[in-house]
Design a protein around this motif. Sequence first.
Motif, PDB file in Angstrom:
ATOM      1  N   ALA A   1      -9.916  21.597   5.025  1.00  7.32           N
ATOM      2  CA  ALA A   1      -9.166  22.662   5.845  1.00  7.32           C
ATOM      3  C   ALA A   1      -7.994  22.596   5.904  1.00  7.32           C
ATOM      4  N   LYS A   2      -7.331  21.467   5.113  1.00  9.00           N
ATOM      5  CA  LYS A   2      -5.912  21.573   4.822  1.00  9.00           C
ATOM      6  C   LYS A   2      -5.496  21.802   3.275  1.00  9.00           C
ATOM      7  N   ASN A   3      -6.752  21.871   2.626  1.00 11.36           N
ATOM      8  CA  ASN A   3      -6.574  22.117   1.115  1.00 11.36           C
ATOM      9  C   ASN A   3      -5.729  20.820   0.354  1.00 11.36           C
ATOM     10  N   THR A   4      -5.972  19.587   1.039  1.00 14.20           N
ATOM     11  CA  THR A   4      -5.187  18.598   0.702  1.00 14.20           C
ATOM     12  C   THR A   4      -6.078  17.293   0.457  1.00 14.20           C
ATOM     13  N   VAL A   5      -5.640  16.536  -0.827  1.00 13.38           N
ATOM     14  CA  VAL A   5      -6.630  15.330  -1.177  1.00 13.38           C
ATOM     15  C   VAL A   5      -5.620  14.058  -1.167  1.00 13.38           C
TER      16      VAL A   5
ATOM     17  N   SER B   1       0.660  -1.331  -0.022  1.00 14.21           N
ATOM     18  CA  SER B   1      -0.069  -0.044   0.031  1.00 14.21           C
ATOM     19  C   SER B   1       0.826   1.163   0.044  1.00 14.21           C
ATOM     20  N   LEU B   2       0.328   2.409  -0.609  1.00  7.81           N
ATOM     21  CA  LEU B   2       0.882   3.772  -0.501  1.00  7.81           C
ATOM     22  C   LEU B   2      -0.215   4.475  -0.336  1.00  7.81           C
ATOM     23  N   ARG B   3      -0.017   5.893   0.245  1.00  9.32           N
ATOM     24  CA  ARG B   3      -0.704   6.887   0.418  1.00  9.32           C
ATOM     25  C   ARG B   3      -0.133   8.065  -0.411  1.00  9.32           C
ATOM     26  N   LEU B   4      -0.956   8.675  -1.267  1.00 11.52           N
ATOM     27  CA  LEU B   4      -0.318   9.662  -1.878  1.00 11.52           C
ATOM     28  C   LEU B   4      -1.097  11.024  -1.403  1.00 11.52           C
ATOM     29  N   SER B   5      -0.456  12.047  -1.358  1.00 11.87           N
ATOM     30  CA  SER B   5      -0.943  13.426  -0.832  1.00 11.87           C
ATOM     31  C   SER B   5      -0.938  14.449  -2.069  1.00 11.87           C
ATOM     32  N   CYS B   6      -1.700  15.353  -2.248  1.00 10.29           N
ATOM     33  CA  CYS B   6      -1.612  16.527  -2.950  1.00 10.29           C
ATOM     34  C   CYS B   6      -1.999  17.829  -2.098  1.00 10.29           C
ATOM     35  N   ALA B   7      -0.997  18.741  -1.773  1.00  9.77           N
ATOM     36  CA  ALA B   7      -1.210  19.929  -1.207  1.00  9.77           C
ATOM     37  C   ALA B   7      -1.732  21.138  -2.059  1.00  9.77           C
ATOM     38  N   ALA B   8      -2.728  21.776  -2.036  1.00  7.21           N
ATOM     39  CA  ALA B   8      -3.017  22.858  -3.075  1.00  7.21           C
ATOM     40  C   ALA B   8      -2.658  24.079  -2.197  1.00  7.21           C
ATOM     41  N   SER B   9      -2.229  24.980  -2.892  1.00  8.11           N
ATOM     42  CA  SER B   9      -1.824  26.551  -2.540  1.00  8.11           C
ATOM     43  C   SER B   9      -2.091  27.608  -3.560  1.00  8.11           C
ATOM     44  N   GLY B  10      -2.202  28.799  -3.021  1.00  5.88           N
ATOM     45  CA  GLY B  10      -2.442  29.996  -3.958  1.00  5.88           C
ATOM     46  C   GLY B  10      -3.639  30.256  -3.850  1.00  5.88           C
ATOM     47  N   ARG B  11      -4.160  30.666  -5.237  1.00  2.68           N
ATOM     48  CA  ARG B  11      -5.387  31.309  -5.270  1.00  2.68           C
ATOM     49  C   ARG B  11      -6.594  29.952  -5.343  1.00  2.68           C
ATOM     50  N   THR B  12      -6.735  29.298  -4.098  1.00  5.04           N
ATOM     51  CA  THR B  12      -7.624  28.244  -3.839  1.00  5.04           C
ATOM     52  C   THR B  12      -9.235  28.864  -3.786  1.00  5.04           C
ATOM     53  N   TYR B  13     -10.005  28.311  -4.808  1.00  2.94           N
ATOM     54  CA  TYR B  13     -11.366  28.777  -4.702  1.00  2.94           C
ATOM     55  C   TYR B  13     -12.179  27.742  -4.007  1.00  2.94           C
ATOM     56  N   ARG B  14     -13.354  28.060  -3.584  1.00  3.37           N
ATOM     57  CA  ARG B  14     -14.083  27.451  -2.413  1.00  3.37           C
ATOM     58  C   ARG B  14     -14.643  26.003  -3.162  1.00  3.37           C
ATOM     59  N   TYR B  15     -14.851  26.217  -4.472  1.00  2.00           N
ATOM     60  CA  TYR B  15     -15.434  24.790  -5.040  1.00  2.00           C
ATOM     61  C   TYR B  15     -14.207  24.379  -6.149  1.00  2.00           C
TER      62      TYR B  15
ATOM     63  N   TRP C   1     -16.420  18.673  -4.558  1.00  2.00           N
ATOM     64  CA  TRP C   1     -15.630  19.695  -3.533  1.00  2.00           C
ATOM     65  C   TRP C   1     -16.221  19.184  -2.106  1.00  2.00           C
ATOM     66  N   SER C   2     -17.457  18.600  -2.131  1.00  2.00           N
ATOM     67  CA  SER C   2     -17.806  18.276  -0.653  1.00  2.00           C
ATOM     68  C   SER C   2     -17.528  16.986  -0.299  1.00  2.00           C
ATOM     69  N   GLY C   3     -16.804  16.245  -0.932  1.00  2.00           N
ATOM     70  CA  GLY C   3     -16.363  15.127  -0.503  1.00  2.00           C
ATOM     71  C   GLY C   3     -17.298  14.075  -0.600  1.00  2.00           C
ATOM     72  N   ASP C   4     -18.441  14.311  -0.946  1.00  2.00           N
ATOM     73  CA  ASP C   4     -19.497  13.164  -0.910  1.00  2.00           C
ATOM     74  C   ASP C   4     -19.555  12.364  -1.968  1.00  2.00           C
ATOM     75  N   TYR C   5     -18.913  12.862  -3.237  1.00  3.03           N
ATOM     76  CA  TYR C   5     -19.178  12.176  -4.320  1.00  3.03           C
ATOM     77  C   TYR C   5     -17.759  11.729  -4.948  1.00  3.03           C
ATOM     78  N   THR C   6     -17.802  10.510  -5.402  1.00  5.99           N
ATOM     79  CA  THR C   6     -16.350  10.222  -5.786  1.00  5.99           C
ATOM     80  C   THR C   6     -16.513   9.421  -7.109  1.00  5.99           C
ATOM     81  N   SER C   7     -15.632   9.200  -7.927  1.00  5.86           N
ATOM     82  CA  SER C   7     -15.695   8.213  -9.184  1.00  5.86           C
ATOM     83  C   SER C   7     -14.140   7.624  -9.218  1.00  5.86           C
ATOM     84  N   TYR C   8     -14.419   6.353  -9.784  1.00 10.49           N
ATOM     85  CA  TYR C   8     -13.059   5.668  -9.914  1.00 10.49           C
ATOM     86  C   TYR C   8     -12.813   4.956 -11.218  1.00 10.49           C
TER      87      TYR C   8
END
Length: 127
Positions: free
Chosen positions: A75-79, A17-31, A53-60
């Motif tokens: 809250a952390k602008n991270t996926v 297993s691995l866990r990838l992270s992606c941190a967003a910064s800069g002009r981050t919009y709400r949606y 954005w809500s985190g309630d819907y995903t697709s794979y």
Amino acid sequence: QVQLVESGGGLVQAGGSLRLSCAASGRTYRYYVMGWFRQAPGKEREFVAGISWSGDYTSYADSVKGRFTISRDNAKNTVYLQMNSLNPEDTAVYYCAADLTSDPVAVTTTRREYDYWGQGTQVTVSS
């Protein structure tokens, strides 16, 4: 502008297993929809997973369903992308992407609709 920085890639044995992270910064919009794509040598970049954005819907992508899980912490602008039961076919450079949208429940699966991309992180699965 939005800057995306991936981390968490590496070398893992098949079944691991691995866990990838992606941190967003800069002009981050709400949606903004967040997605993960991957590109193996000699192949097109392909969609892996996306989350609203809500985190309630995903697709794979079918190839990762049941093994990968996308999640986000606004809250952390991270996926995140939790990858389990990895196999050598998962070897690729993994890219994080952001699609700026006003729709909080949308999930984008098309590469050309994403507006911003990270630099990618290598994931290598050995057999």
